[in-house]
Design a protein around this motif. Structure first.
Motif, PDB file in Angstrom:
ATOM      1  N   UNK A 420      59.410   8.099 147.274  1.00  0.00           N
ATOM      2  CA  UNK A 420      60.083   7.912 145.987  1.00  0.00           C
ATOM      3  C   UNK A 420      59.096   7.885 144.828  1.00  0.00           C
ATOM      4  N   UNK A 421      57.872   7.412 145.108  1.00  0.00           N
ATOM      5  CA  UNK A 421      56.843   7.385 144.071  1.00  0.00           C
ATOM      6  C   UNK A 421      56.108   8.718 143.948  1.00  0.00           C
ATOM      7  N   UNK A 422      56.589   9.702 144.692  1.00  0.00           N
ATOM      8  CA  UNK A 422      56.042  11.059 144.617  1.00  0.00           C
ATOM      9  C   UNK A 422      54.597  11.145 145.088  1.00  0.00           C
ATOM     10  N   UNK A 423      54.241  10.327 146.093  1.00  0.00           N
ATOM     11  CA  UNK A 423      52.924  10.437 146.710  1.00  0.00           C
ATOM     12  C   UNK A 423      52.842  11.784 147.437  1.00  0.00           C
ATOM     13  N   UNK A 424      51.780  12.530 147.196  1.00  0.00           N
ATOM     14  CA  UNK A 424      51.684  13.893 147.739  1.00  0.00           C
ATOM     15  C   UNK A 424      51.529  13.900 149.258  1.00  0.00           C
ATOM     16  N   UNK A 425      50.644  13.033 149.763  1.00  0.00           N
ATOM     17  CA  UNK A 425      50.361  13.033 151.200  1.00  0.00           C
ATOM     18  C   UNK A 425      50.338  11.593 151.713  1.00  0.00           C
ATOM     19  N   UNK A 426      51.135  11.292 152.702  1.00  0.00           N
ATOM     20  CA  UNK A 426      51.145   9.972 153.336  1.00  0.00           C
ATOM     21  C   UNK A 426      50.493  10.083 154.702  1.00  0.00           C
ATOM     22  N   UNK A 427      49.436   9.308 154.915  1.00  0.00           N
ATOM     23  CA  UNK A 427      48.757   9.265 156.203  1.00  0.00           C
ATOM     24  C   UNK A 427      49.026   7.889 156.816  1.00  0.00           C
TER      25      UNK A 427
END
Length: 508
Positions: A420-427
């Motif tokens: 929702x916060x528009x983080x590009x890549x979640x690891x």
């Protein structure tokens, strides 16, 4: 620590002398620091023999004395001058969560003796004019402790714990760093179960108590947010009627604690005009807050050197304490402007030569602090107030510990929030059920599992995450590293910050 003889310490803790005569004990003075790591012993110090994961402090007693320790506080004779306290498996549940390898109660006995010593020293120093400030909350204790140290420093000599020394070992250890020259002693108080904070506060009763917030950290241990709030309020019950209680009333559970104290109340807020409050808050491009600090009809502009919108409440609480101790608004503003991150792996923001910005918040994580970290990542990567400065963002997240039955749902929420916060890549780092829930939440919220700009990856450990980051980071990217003091996360953040622009590790 104040100057005490070995005989005096033995009397305070109720210990027996071993390998030292009564006459010698009466003439030997402990003038140095109290240490539980023999490598840190200095001349004139006192060494604590505690059981550890890899070694038992009793086995290092002789080395500690050779390094300058006057005596050892131990649970059995160690062949060198010692004060021996009898092991008692029932003494303290006190050491249960602190000394995992205390199988015979020896560590608990030494911790109980340490608490008695710290209490005696604190009482003498308070009689001489020392002001003790106690801070608790579900998150932000260490950051606020560091801000408190900064705003009180212009007023006198300050002793504060390094890092998060806030349990049955670190708390009395910090008390014993104070001397007759110390004007302010700042203490963090944490809890694993009800009664912990009351026990710590009894060692060094605070003249000023600060409660920051009531969140869901340690929810698995307490069972409910109400139980957490009740435990946090133990600090306020230790503040005498003549003392001061600082409450962050933006948290309704904290505001309600006004009912449990007879001390004078100072309320702080960033949303209403209370005793100490903040005007509209803005953030710069690195999420450093700026606001107008108000108190008693006066006001001053403040620019914080720490990162994250959540730091505003921490700074307000620190400011309220300093004002109570005699600081001016201008002194507080100047101190806050210079008070950058002090304790390691807590919202440390650095930018490499290639423009990659690393947000190192690897020390700890709970749902509230995880949300704060992600919001800071989102702001910095969005270019602050300048949409033209948008950068690619990475959230490298580990497990949030001690959430009990809520672990799955809370990790799921964090995964969804990242999207929702528009983080590009979640690891997502880890393979347990909680981390699977975080990954699943992100995918269900719209992140792609294997490809695409908004990718959610699940990796086994921090080393695998570092390998991926080194292969795929691009100049200008922003990376948040956050977990509950998980193995390897601090090293991961350090390595990322030190990497050369070509991706090779800094070998200096």
């Amino acid at each position: 620590m104040i100057d005490l003889t070995v005989a005096q310490i033995a009397a305070i803790v109720g210990g027996e002398l071993a390998d030292i005569s009564a006459e010698d004990a009466a003439s030997r003075h402990v003038t140095g620091t109290v240490e539980f790591d023999s490598r840190n012993v200095t001349s004139g110090g006192l060494f604590l023999a505690l059981p550890g994961a890899r070694a038992d402090g009793h086995d290092h007693a002789a080395g500690a004395v050779a390094a300058g320790a006057v005596a050892v506080l131990a649970a059995r004779p160690v062949g060198v001058p010692a004060i021996v306290v009898a092991p008692d498996a029932h003494v303290a549940e006190s050491g249960a969560g602190v000394l995992e390898h205390d199988t015979d109660g020896s560590g608990a006995a030494v911790l109980a003796a340490l608490a008695k010593l710290a209490a005696a020293v604190a009482a003498e120093l308070v009689a001489g004019g020392l002001t003790i400030v106690g801070v608790t909350g579900s998150s932000g204790k260490t950051s606020t402790k560091d801000l408190l140290a900064a705003v009180l420093a212009p007023l006198g000599e300050v002793v504060a714990p390094p890092g998060s020394f806030n349990n049955e070992l670190g708390h009395p250890w910090t008390v014993l760093r104070a001397t007759a020259a110390t004007d302010y002693l700042i203490l963090e108080l944490s809890a694993r179960h009800p009664g912990n904070i009351a026990a710590l506060a009894a060692i060094a009763p605070p003249a000023i108590g600060v409660v920051l917030n009531v969140g869901t950290a340690h929810l698995g241990e307490f069972g409910s947010r109400e139980a957490i709030a009740k435990t946090k309020s133990e600090l306020l019950q230790a503040v005498p009627r003549s003392g001061v209680v600082v409450l962050n009333v933006d948290d309704s559970a904290v505001a309600a604690m006004a009912e449990v104290t007879a001390a004078r109340l100072v309320r702080v807020s960033r949303s209403s005009q209370t005793d100490v409050w903040a005007g509209p808050v803005t953030l710069d491009e690195l999420a450093r807050p700026q606001f107008t600090l108000h108190s008693g009809g006066a006001a001053v502009d403040v620019s914080l050197a720490v990162h994250g919108d959540h730091q505003v409440s921490n700074a307000l609480c620190a400011a309220a304490v300093a004002l109570e101790c005699g600081a001016t608004l201008e002194q507080v503003a100047a101190a806050l402007a210079d008070a950058g991150p002090v304790s390691g792996h807590r919202m440390r923001v650095s930018t490499r030569a290639d423009g990659v910005t690393v947000i190192d918040d690897a020390y700890n994580a709970n749902p509230d602090s995880m949300r704060a970290g992600l919001q800071a990542l989102a702001w910095i990567s969005a270019g602050g107030a300048d949409p033209a400065g948008k950068r690619r963002s990475w959230a490298v997240l580990g497990e949030m510990a001690e959430l009990g039955d809520d672990a799955i749902s809370e990790h799921d929420r964090i995964g969804r929030l990242a999207v929702r916060l528009d983080v590009s890549r979640l690891i997502v780092v880890g393979t347990g059920r909680s981390m699977s829930a975080m990954h699943h939440g992100a995918v269900m919220e719209g992140a792609r599992g294997l490809e695409g700009e908004r990718e959610a990856a699940m990796l086994a450990d921090a080393d695998a995450a570092l390998t991926l980051l080194r292969a795929e980071l691009q100049p200008g990217d922003v990376v948040l590293v956050k977990a509950s003091n998980s193995a390897g996360f601090g090293a991961l953040a350090d390595s990322l910050a030190a990497d050369q622009p070509d991706g090779r590790g800094d070998t200096r």
